[in-house]
Design a protein around this motif. Sequence first.
Motif, PDB file in Angstrom:
ATOM      1  N   GLY A 349       0.810  -1.217   0.000  1.00 28.68           N
ATOM      2  CA  GLY A 349       0.000   0.000   0.000  1.00 28.68           C
ATOM      3  C   GLY A 349       0.842   1.265   0.000  1.00 28.68           C
ATOM      4  O   GLY A 349       2.014   1.252  -0.390  1.00 28.68           O
ATOM      5  N   VAL A 350       0.276   2.361   0.461  1.00 27.56           N
ATOM      6  CA  VAL A 350       0.938   3.662   0.347  1.00 27.56           C
ATOM      7  C   VAL A 350       2.202   3.751   1.193  1.00 27.56           C
ATOM      8  O   VAL A 350       3.091   4.566   0.916  1.00 27.56           O
ATOM      9  CB  VAL A 350      -0.017   4.822   0.719  1.00 27.56           C
ATOM     10  CG1 VAL A 350      -1.191   4.875  -0.229  1.00 27.56           C
ATOM     11  CG2 VAL A 350      -0.487   4.705   2.161  1.00 27.56           C
ATOM     12  N   HIS A 351       2.314   2.928   2.224  1.00 26.10           N
ATOM     13  CA  HIS A 351       3.505   2.951   3.077  1.00 26.10           C
ATOM     14  C   HIS A 351       4.514   1.878   2.687  1.00 26.10           C
ATOM     15  O   HIS A 351       5.434   1.596   3.467  1.00 26.10           O
ATOM     16  CB  HIS A 351       3.110   2.794   4.547  1.00 26.10           C
ATOM     17  CG  HIS A 351       2.638   4.072   5.176  1.00 26.10           C
ATOM     18  ND1 HIS A 351       3.497   4.998   5.704  1.00 26.10           N
ATOM     19  CD2 HIS A 351       1.394   4.579   5.335  1.00 26.10           C
ATOM     20  CE1 HIS A 351       2.818   6.017   6.188  1.00 26.10           C
ATOM     21  NE2 HIS A 351       1.532   5.788   5.973  1.00 26.10           N
ATOM     22  N   TYR A 352       4.379   1.309   1.498  1.00 27.73           N
ATOM     23  CA  TYR A 352       5.384   0.357   1.031  1.00 27.73           C
ATOM     24  C   TYR A 352       6.756   1.006   1.107  1.00 27.73           C
ATOM     25  O   TYR A 352       6.936   2.165   0.725  1.00 27.73           O
ATOM     26  CB  TYR A 352       5.077  -0.081  -0.400  1.00 27.73           C
ATOM     27  CG  TYR A 352       6.028  -1.113  -0.942  1.00 27.73           C
ATOM     28  CD1 TYR A 352       5.886  -2.454  -0.609  1.00 27.73           C
ATOM     29  CD2 TYR A 352       7.076  -0.753  -1.783  1.00 27.73           C
ATOM     30  CE1 TYR A 352       6.758  -3.419  -1.107  1.00 27.73           C
ATOM     31  CE2 TYR A 352       7.954  -1.698  -2.286  1.00 27.73           C
ATOM     32  CZ  TYR A 352       7.795  -3.023  -1.932  1.00 27.73           C
ATOM     33  OH  TYR A 352       8.672  -3.961  -2.422  1.00 27.73           O
ATOM     34  N   CYS A 353       7.738   0.266   1.603  1.00 27.94           N
ATOM     35  CA  CYS A 353       9.059   0.829   1.887  1.00 27.94           C
ATOM     36  C   CYS A 353       9.690   1.482   0.664  1.00 27.94           C
ATOM     37  O   CYS A 353       9.888   0.843  -0.380  1.00 27.94           O
ATOM     38  CB  CYS A 353       9.977  -0.267   2.415  1.00 27.94           C
ATOM     39  SG  CYS A 353      11.658   0.297   2.743  1.00 27.94           S
ATOM     40  N   LEU A 354      10.025   2.756   0.811  1.00 31.61           N
ATOM     41  CA  LEU A 354      10.598   3.533  -0.286  1.00 31.61           C
ATOM     42  C   LEU A 354      11.958   2.977  -0.706  1.00 31.61           C
ATOM     43  O   LEU A 354      12.324   3.011  -1.882  1.00 31.61           O
ATOM     44  CB  LEU A 354      10.751   4.992   0.168  1.00 31.61           C
ATOM     45  CG  LEU A 354      11.090   6.040  -0.876  1.00 31.61           C
ATOM     46  CD1 LEU A 354       9.979   6.148  -1.906  1.00 31.61           C
ATOM     47  CD2 LEU A 354      11.302   7.393  -0.191  1.00 31.61           C
ATOM     48  N   GLY A 355      12.715   2.450   0.238  1.00 26.04           N
ATOM     49  CA  GLY A 355      14.056   1.955  -0.058  1.00 26.04           C
ATOM     50  C   GLY A 355      14.120   0.487  -0.409  1.00 26.04           C
ATOM     51  O   GLY A 355      15.230  -0.068  -0.504  1.00 26.04           O
ATOM     52  N   ALA A 356      12.979  -0.161  -0.644  1.00 27.48           N
ATOM     53  CA  ALA A 356      12.981  -1.599  -0.929  1.00 27.48           C
ATOM     54  C   ALA A 356      13.854  -1.978  -2.125  1.00 27.48           C
ATOM     55  O   ALA A 356      14.636  -2.939  -2.037  1.00 27.48           O
ATOM     56  CB  ALA A 356      11.546  -2.095  -1.130  1.00 27.48           C
ATOM     57  N   PRO A 357      13.775  -1.274  -3.270  1.00 29.39           N
ATOM     58  CA  PRO A 357      14.640  -1.660  -4.399  1.00 29.39           C
ATOM     59  C   PRO A 357      16.124  -1.568  -4.057  1.00 29.39           C
ATOM     60  O   PRO A 357      16.915  -2.399  -4.499  1.00 29.39           O
ATOM     61  CB  PRO A 357      14.254  -0.656  -5.499  1.00 29.39           C
ATOM     62  CG  PRO A 357      12.891  -0.172  -5.131  1.00 29.39           C
ATOM     63  CD  PRO A 357      12.869  -0.167  -3.633  1.00 29.39           C
ATOM     64  N   LEU A 358      16.499  -0.569  -3.267  1.00 32.46           N
ATOM     65  CA  LEU A 358      17.900  -0.403  -2.896  1.00 32.46           C
ATOM     66  C   LEU A 358      18.358  -1.523  -1.964  1.00 32.46           C
ATOM     67  O   LEU A 358      19.444  -2.089  -2.135  1.00 32.46           O
ATOM     68  CB  LEU A 358      18.104   0.956  -2.229  1.00 32.46           C
ATOM     69  CG  LEU A 358      19.535   1.302  -1.812  1.00 32.46           C
ATOM     70  CD1 LEU A 358      20.465   1.294  -3.014  1.00 32.46           C
ATOM     71  CD2 LEU A 358      19.573   2.657  -1.115  1.00 32.46           C
ATOM     72  N   ALA A 359      17.538  -1.868  -0.975  1.00 32.77           N
ATOM     73  CA  ALA A 359      17.891  -2.951  -0.059  1.00 32.77           C
ATOM     74  C   ALA A 359      18.036  -4.269  -0.815  1.00 32.77           C
ATOM     75  O   ALA A 359      18.985  -5.039  -0.579  1.00 32.77           O
ATOM     76  CB  ALA A 359      16.830  -3.074   1.031  1.00 32.77           C
ATOM     77  N   ARG A 360      17.109  -4.536  -1.708  1.00 33.04           N
ATOM     78  CA  ARG A 360      17.192  -5.766  -2.501  1.00 33.04           C
ATOM     79  C   ARG A 360      18.485  -5.797  -3.310  1.00 33.04           C
ATOM     80  O   ARG A 360      19.187  -6.815  -3.351  1.00 33.04           O
ATOM     81  CB  ARG A 360      15.991  -5.864  -3.440  1.00 33.04           C
ATOM     82  CG  ARG A 360      14.690  -6.301  -2.788  1.00 33.04           C
ATOM     83  CD  ARG A 360      13.636  -6.550  -3.860  1.00 33.04           C
ATOM     84  NE  ARG A 360      12.462  -7.208  -3.317  1.00 33.04           N
ATOM     85  CZ  ARG A 360      11.323  -6.573  -3.004  1.00 33.04           C
ATOM     86  NH1 ARG A 360      11.229  -5.253  -3.169  1.00 33.04           N
ATOM     87  NH2 ARG A 360      10.295  -7.245  -2.521  1.00 33.04           N
TER      88      ARG A 360
END
Length: 405
Positions: A349-360
């Motif tokens: 949803g709207v609070h999906y982690c902004l840095g997820a692509p970077l962490a992955r």
Amino acid sequence: MDAAAAVEVLLSPGAGLDPYPAYSALRSQGPIVGQAGAFFVTGWHAADAVLRDPAMIVFDAALLDQHWPDWRGNKGVALFADSMLKQNPPNHTRMRRLASGVFTARRVGLLRDVIEAQVAETLDEMVARTGGGVADFMTQLAYPLPIKVICALLGVTAADRGRFRRLAEALTAVLEVQLTEEQAAGAHAAAEELEDYFTALIEVRRQDPQDDLVTALAAAHDSGGDKLTAGELMGNLALLLVAGFETTTNLLGNGLRVLLERPALAGRLRDDPGAAPAYVEEMLRYEPPVQLTGRFAGADTVVAGVPVPAFSELIVFLGAANRDTARFADPDRFDPDRPDNAPLSFGAGVHYCLGAPLARLEAQVALPAVLRRFPRLAPAAEPVRRDRLTLRGWATLPVSVGSVD
């Protein structure tokens, strides 16, 4: 273990050491269970629905005023309250839009060369320190690598990186379910130190703008209007720094521990780095770096057939949802070949982690590189877990480096 006992375990000190038996016991009572004045969500479909429901709100300043009247006296709590983490639309939408330009898929993809170089540099430092002996993976790679990456994005100089592990560990205690007086005092002091640091850095960037996030967010604040208040500027910089690397640090540590326990799968990844995305996705499902998040019901609603009255608190156990048998076959088995893998480790949803692509990306680059550089990598002693549940990871992870390729 009945629902009451499971909730008591999960809300007690030490819950982060091994929460999975309590998760399983609680989930056996249903995907969402009302207990101890709140609702506890352990089913994947229920968790996904709660996280995507726009009527569900996060614990913002207005809710803090109701539940913790003197919260503003703790700078650590106040700092996060001004960030996008603890804001609802439209404030959350405005703040996220300002920061999202740094974390687009395209820009993160362009960082691959930078991350590969920083991984190689960090591994060189690890070799120099150990000489082929024993190393603490957490201290020598899992912490320094994400700090290097997020500091590069923010525009923080290399000389200042060393202080952030200490500050992050103290500050993020306010995100846990349980907070002792000692931890509260430590978070307050860490927030004050971090605020002083960013205040000085912002002034430097005003005089000498750079292509970094501090410059961009400071310019948004200075432009006036409704773009970013002074408190929001400081809160979001602190969030991006400490939460940005804490989650990746846990992902790296949790992921390597899983591989050390499964040498055959580690060998596969070493020989086939192209399999890293599937491995990392399964690591996120199997041992997520963030185990829970919270919401409040903004209106009367029904979740998985259970009536949830307005203003009820919901604790969403991401770690439990990721092992829900209704969504994943044989969920307690680590399987990088798992089809249709969709963990909720970065929310939804709207609070999906902004840095997820970077962490992955950091994990996808770093873990195969470690295995290639240290083909005889093995556990050197029992690791020590941090006593944290929300941000669950290792305090130490000793490894025997062996000969170096």
